[in-house]
Design a protein around this motif. Sequence first.
Motif, PDB file in Angstrom:
ATOM      1  N   GLY A   3       0.823  -1.201   0.000  1.00  0.00           N
ATOM      2  CA  GLY A   3       0.000   0.000   0.000  1.00  0.00           C
ATOM      3  C   GLY A   3       0.851   1.243   0.000  1.00  0.00           C
ATOM      4  O   GLY A   3       2.063   1.189   0.188  1.00  0.00           O
ATOM      5  N   ARG A   4       0.178   2.342  -0.253  1.00  0.00           N
ATOM      6  CA  ARG A   4       0.881   3.620  -0.303  1.00  0.00           C
ATOM      7  C   ARG A   4      -0.041   4.740   0.135  1.00  0.00           C
ATOM      8  O   ARG A   4      -1.260   4.592   0.120  1.00  0.00           O
ATOM      9  CB  ARG A   4       1.420   3.891  -1.691  1.00  0.00           C
ATOM     10  N   LYS A   5       0.571   5.834   0.532  1.00  0.00           N
ATOM     11  CA  LYS A   5      -0.163   7.041   0.899  1.00  0.00           C
ATOM     12  C   LYS A   5       0.271   8.144  -0.043  1.00  0.00           C
ATOM     13  O   LYS A   5       1.445   8.245  -0.410  1.00  0.00           O
ATOM     14  CB  LYS A   5       0.168   7.481   2.328  1.00  0.00           C
ATOM     15  N   ARG A   6      -0.668   8.976  -0.399  1.00  0.00           N
ATOM     16  CA  ARG A   6      -0.383  10.139  -1.238  1.00  0.00           C
ATOM     17  C   ARG A   6      -0.496  11.374  -0.366  1.00  0.00           C
ATOM     18  O   ARG A   6      -1.533  11.622   0.247  1.00  0.00           O
ATOM     19  CB  ARG A   6      -1.372  10.201  -2.391  1.00  0.00           C
ATOM     20  N   MET A  99      -8.524  10.673  -8.573  1.00  0.00           N
ATOM     21  CA  MET A  99      -8.963   9.279  -8.577  1.00  0.00           C
ATOM     22  C   MET A  99      -9.818   8.931  -9.788  1.00  0.00           C
ATOM     23  O   MET A  99     -10.105   7.772 -10.042  1.00  0.00           O
ATOM     24  CB  MET A  99      -9.740   8.946  -7.300  1.00  0.00           C
ATOM     25  N   ARG A 100     -10.232   9.936 -10.548  1.00  0.00           N
ATOM     26  CA  ARG A 100     -10.945   9.655 -11.796  1.00  0.00           C
ATOM     27  C   ARG A 100     -10.027   9.034 -12.841  1.00  0.00           C
ATOM     28  O   ARG A 100     -10.493   8.438 -13.790  1.00  0.00           O
ATOM     29  CB  ARG A 100     -11.554  10.928 -12.358  1.00  0.00           C
ATOM     30  N   SER A 101      -8.723   9.213 -12.667  1.00  0.00           N
ATOM     31  CA  SER A 101      -7.760   8.602 -13.583  1.00  0.00           C
ATOM     32  C   SER A 101      -7.693   7.108 -13.287  1.00  0.00           C
ATOM     33  O   SER A 101      -7.484   6.704 -12.143  1.00  0.00           O
ATOM     34  CB  SER A 101      -6.373   9.209 -13.398  1.00  0.00           C
ATOM     35  N   ARG A 102      -7.849   6.328 -14.314  1.00  0.00           N
ATOM     36  CA  ARG A 102      -7.880   4.869 -14.138  1.00  0.00           C
ATOM     37  C   ARG A 102      -6.609   4.346 -13.487  1.00  0.00           C
ATOM     38  O   ARG A 102      -6.650   3.469 -12.629  1.00  0.00           O
ATOM     39  CB  ARG A 102      -8.090   4.201 -15.501  1.00  0.00           C
ATOM     40  N   ARG A 103      -5.457   4.889 -13.863  1.00  0.00           N
ATOM     41  CA  ARG A 103      -4.187   4.395 -13.320  1.00  0.00           C
ATOM     42  C   ARG A 103      -4.026   4.713 -11.843  1.00  0.00           C
ATOM     43  O   ARG A 103      -3.264   4.063 -11.135  1.00  0.00           O
ATOM     44  CB  ARG A 103      -3.008   5.016 -14.080  1.00  0.00           C
ATOM     45  N   LEU A 104      -4.736   5.717 -11.351  1.00  0.00           N
ATOM     46  CA  LEU A 104      -4.622   6.082  -9.941  1.00  0.00           C
ATOM     47  C   LEU A 104      -5.712   5.447  -9.083  1.00  0.00           C
ATOM     48  O   LEU A 104      -5.590   5.393  -7.864  1.00  0.00           O
ATOM     49  CB  LEU A 104      -4.667   7.604  -9.791  1.00  0.00           C
ATOM     50  N   ALA A 105      -6.774   4.997  -9.699  1.00  0.00           N
ATOM     51  CA  ALA A 105      -7.885   4.421  -8.944  1.00  0.00           C
ATOM     52  C   ALA A 105      -7.522   3.071  -8.340  1.00  0.00           C
ATOM     53  O   ALA A 105      -8.077   2.670  -7.326  1.00  0.00           O
ATOM     54  CB  ALA A 105      -9.108   4.279  -9.847  1.00  0.00           C
ATOM     55  N   ARG A 106      -6.589   2.371  -8.942  1.00  0.00           N
ATOM     56  CA  ARG A 106      -6.128   1.069  -8.444  1.00  0.00           C
ATOM     57  C   ARG A 106      -4.625   1.152  -8.194  1.00  0.00           C
ATOM     58  O   ARG A 106      -3.954   2.022  -8.694  1.00  0.00           O
ATOM     59  CB  ARG A 106      -6.388  -0.036  -9.481  1.00  0.00           C
ATOM     60  N   GLY A 107      -4.107   0.217  -7.473  1.00  0.00           N
ATOM     61  CA  GLY A 107      -2.679   0.203  -7.164  1.00  0.00           C
ATOM     62  C   GLY A 107      -1.856  -0.481  -8.243  1.00  0.00           C
ATOM     63  O   GLY A 107      -1.225  -1.496  -7.971  1.00  0.00           O
ATOM     64  N   TYR A 108      -1.876   0.049  -9.460  1.00  0.00           N
ATOM     65  CA  TYR A 108      -1.133  -0.563 -10.558  1.00  0.00           C
ATOM     66  C   TYR A 108       0.380  -0.386 -10.410  1.00  0.00           C
ATOM     67  O   TYR A 108       1.149  -1.234 -10.791  1.00  0.00           O
ATOM     68  CB  TYR A 108      -1.555   0.025 -11.909  1.00  0.00           C
ATOM     69  N   GLU A 109       0.779   0.742  -9.888  1.00  0.00           N
ATOM     70  CA  GLU A 109       2.208   1.074  -9.830  1.00  0.00           C
ATOM     71  C   GLU A 109       2.857   0.392  -8.632  1.00  0.00           C
ATOM     72  O   GLU A 109       2.294   0.374  -7.544  1.00  0.00           O
ATOM     73  CB  GLU A 109       2.403   2.584  -9.728  1.00  0.00           C
ATOM     74  N   THR A 114       6.968   5.980  -9.604  1.00  0.00           N
ATOM     75  CA  THR A 114       6.053   5.823 -10.739  1.00  0.00           C
ATOM     76  C   THR A 114       4.665   6.329 -10.373  1.00  0.00           C
ATOM     77  O   THR A 114       4.006   6.993 -11.174  1.00  0.00           O
ATOM     78  CB  THR A 114       5.977   4.347 -11.171  1.00  0.00           C
ATOM     79  N   SER A 115       4.225   6.035  -9.170  1.00  0.00           N
ATOM     80  CA  SER A 115       2.927   6.516  -8.703  1.00  0.00           C
ATOM     81  C   SER A 115       2.910   8.046  -8.662  1.00  0.00           C
ATOM     82  O   SER A 115       1.931   8.673  -9.071  1.00  0.00           O
ATOM     83  CB  SER A 115       2.632   5.938  -7.330  1.00  0.00           C
ATOM     84  N   LYS A 116       3.993   8.640  -8.199  1.00  0.00           N
ATOM     85  CA  LYS A 116       4.097  10.101  -8.159  1.00  0.00           C
ATOM     86  C   LYS A 116       4.034  10.674  -9.574  1.00  0.00           C
ATOM     87  O   LYS A 116       3.343  11.667  -9.823  1.00  0.00           O
ATOM     88  CB  LYS A 116       5.397  10.512  -7.480  1.00  0.00           C
ATOM     89  N   SER A 117       4.721  10.034 -10.520  1.00  0.00           N
ATOM     90  CA  SER A 117       4.696  10.493 -11.909  1.00  0.00           C
ATOM     91  C   SER A 117       3.290  10.433 -12.484  1.00  0.00           C
ATOM     92  O   SER A 117       2.871  11.331 -13.217  1.00  0.00           O
ATOM     93  CB  SER A 117       5.639   9.660 -12.767  1.00  0.00           C
ATOM     94  N   MET A 118       2.551   9.385 -12.157  1.00  0.00           N
ATOM     95  CA  MET A 118       1.185   9.260 -12.652  1.00  0.00           C
ATOM     96  C   MET A 118       0.273  10.337 -12.043  1.00  0.00           C
ATOM     97  O   MET A 118      -0.621  10.843 -12.715  1.00  0.00           O
ATOM     98  CB  MET A 118       0.629   7.870 -12.358  1.00  0.00           C
ATOM     99  N   ILE A 119       0.513  10.695 -10.789  1.00  0.00           N
ATOM    100  CA  ILE A 119      -0.255  11.777 -10.159  1.00  0.00           C
ATOM    101  C   ILE A 119       0.042  13.087 -10.873  1.00  0.00           C
ATOM    102  O   ILE A 119      -0.876  13.856 -11.194  1.00  0.00           O
ATOM    103  CB  ILE A 119       0.065  11.876  -8.655  1.00  0.00           C
ATOM    104  N   LEU A 120       1.315  13.349 -11.137  1.00  0.00           N
ATOM    105  CA  LEU A 120       1.682  14.581 -11.838  1.00  0.00           C
ATOM    106  C   LEU A 120       1.095  14.610 -13.247  1.00  0.00           C
ATOM    107  O   LEU A 120       0.621  15.646 -13.716  1.00  0.00           O
ATOM    108  CB  LEU A 120       3.203  14.729 -11.880  1.00  0.00           C
ATOM    109  N   TRP A 121       1.121  13.475 -13.938  1.00  0.00           N
ATOM    110  CA  TRP A 121       0.548  13.403 -15.277  1.00  0.00           C
ATOM    111  C   TRP A 121      -0.959  13.661 -15.241  1.00  0.00           C
ATOM    112  O   TRP A 121      -1.486  14.434 -16.048  1.00  0.00           O
ATOM    113  CB  TRP A 121       0.842  12.035 -15.898  1.00  0.00           C
ATOM    114  N   SER A 122      -1.641  13.043 -14.300  1.00  0.00           N
ATOM    115  CA  SER A 122      -3.080  13.221 -14.184  1.00  0.00           C
ATOM    116  C   SER A 122      -3.425  14.673 -13.865  1.00  0.00           C
ATOM    117  O   SER A 122      -4.367  15.238 -14.426  1.00  0.00           O
ATOM    118  CB  SER A 122      -3.633  12.291 -13.107  1.00  0.00           C
ATOM    119  N   MET A 123      -2.655  15.285 -12.979  1.00  0.00           N
ATOM    120  CA  MET A 123      -2.913  16.683 -12.628  1.00  0.00           C
ATOM    121  C   MET A 123      -2.621  17.597 -13.804  1.00  0.00           C
ATOM    122  O   MET A 123      -3.321  18.599 -14.004  1.00  0.00           O
ATOM    123  CB  MET A 123      -2.078  17.084 -11.404  1.00  0.00           C
ATOM    124  N   THR A 124      -1.607  17.264 -14.595  1.00  0.00           N
ATOM    125  CA  THR A 124      -1.314  18.047 -15.798  1.00  0.00           C
ATOM    126  C   THR A 124      -2.489  18.000 -16.758  1.00  0.00           C
ATOM    127  O   THR A 124      -2.877  19.017 -17.343  1.00  0.00           O
ATOM    128  CB  THR A 124      -0.043  17.516 -16.488  1.00  0.00           C
TER     129      THR A 124
END
Length: 146
Positions: A3-6, A99-109, A114-124
């Motif tokens: 698990g992870r925390k954001r 969390m609307r981003s599919r890659r962030l809704a589940r723990g794929y990373e 990598t999880s941080k990069s996906m958060i930045l990408w989604s926010m972009t």
Amino acid sequence: MPGRKRHVITDCLGLLLVVAVTAANVGDREAAAPLLERARASHRSLRLIWADGGYTGMLVDWAGEKLHLVLEIVKRSDEPRFVVLPRRWVVERTLSRLMRSRRLARGYETLPATSKSMILWSMTMLMSRRLARRTHPATTTVSLAA
């Protein structure tokens, strides 16, 4: 521990300023110190940060002394019904939008980076959609001539 925390710091509009992804067993106060240092380094005009009750304790004094930041804790209401807390909803809204981003809704990373990069990408993507959206309908008129 799986698990992870954001951990995020946003501005008043809910736009992401700083993000950190840690293992789930890392406490909020433990993760907040490096996050606040990064926020202070990249946003020098930052003076006041609202935080939830998980960031109480010596962190408030440390932020004031070392970083010259006012860390104001938004206390939870004692009322038994749901109450929207002032300023705290901004971060919650940002996290729900992410969390609307599919890659962030589940723990794929598997890696926190990598999880941080996906958060930045989604926010972009969210920010660019917000910038591209028109707030007023076009008022220009077009005339066709044959």
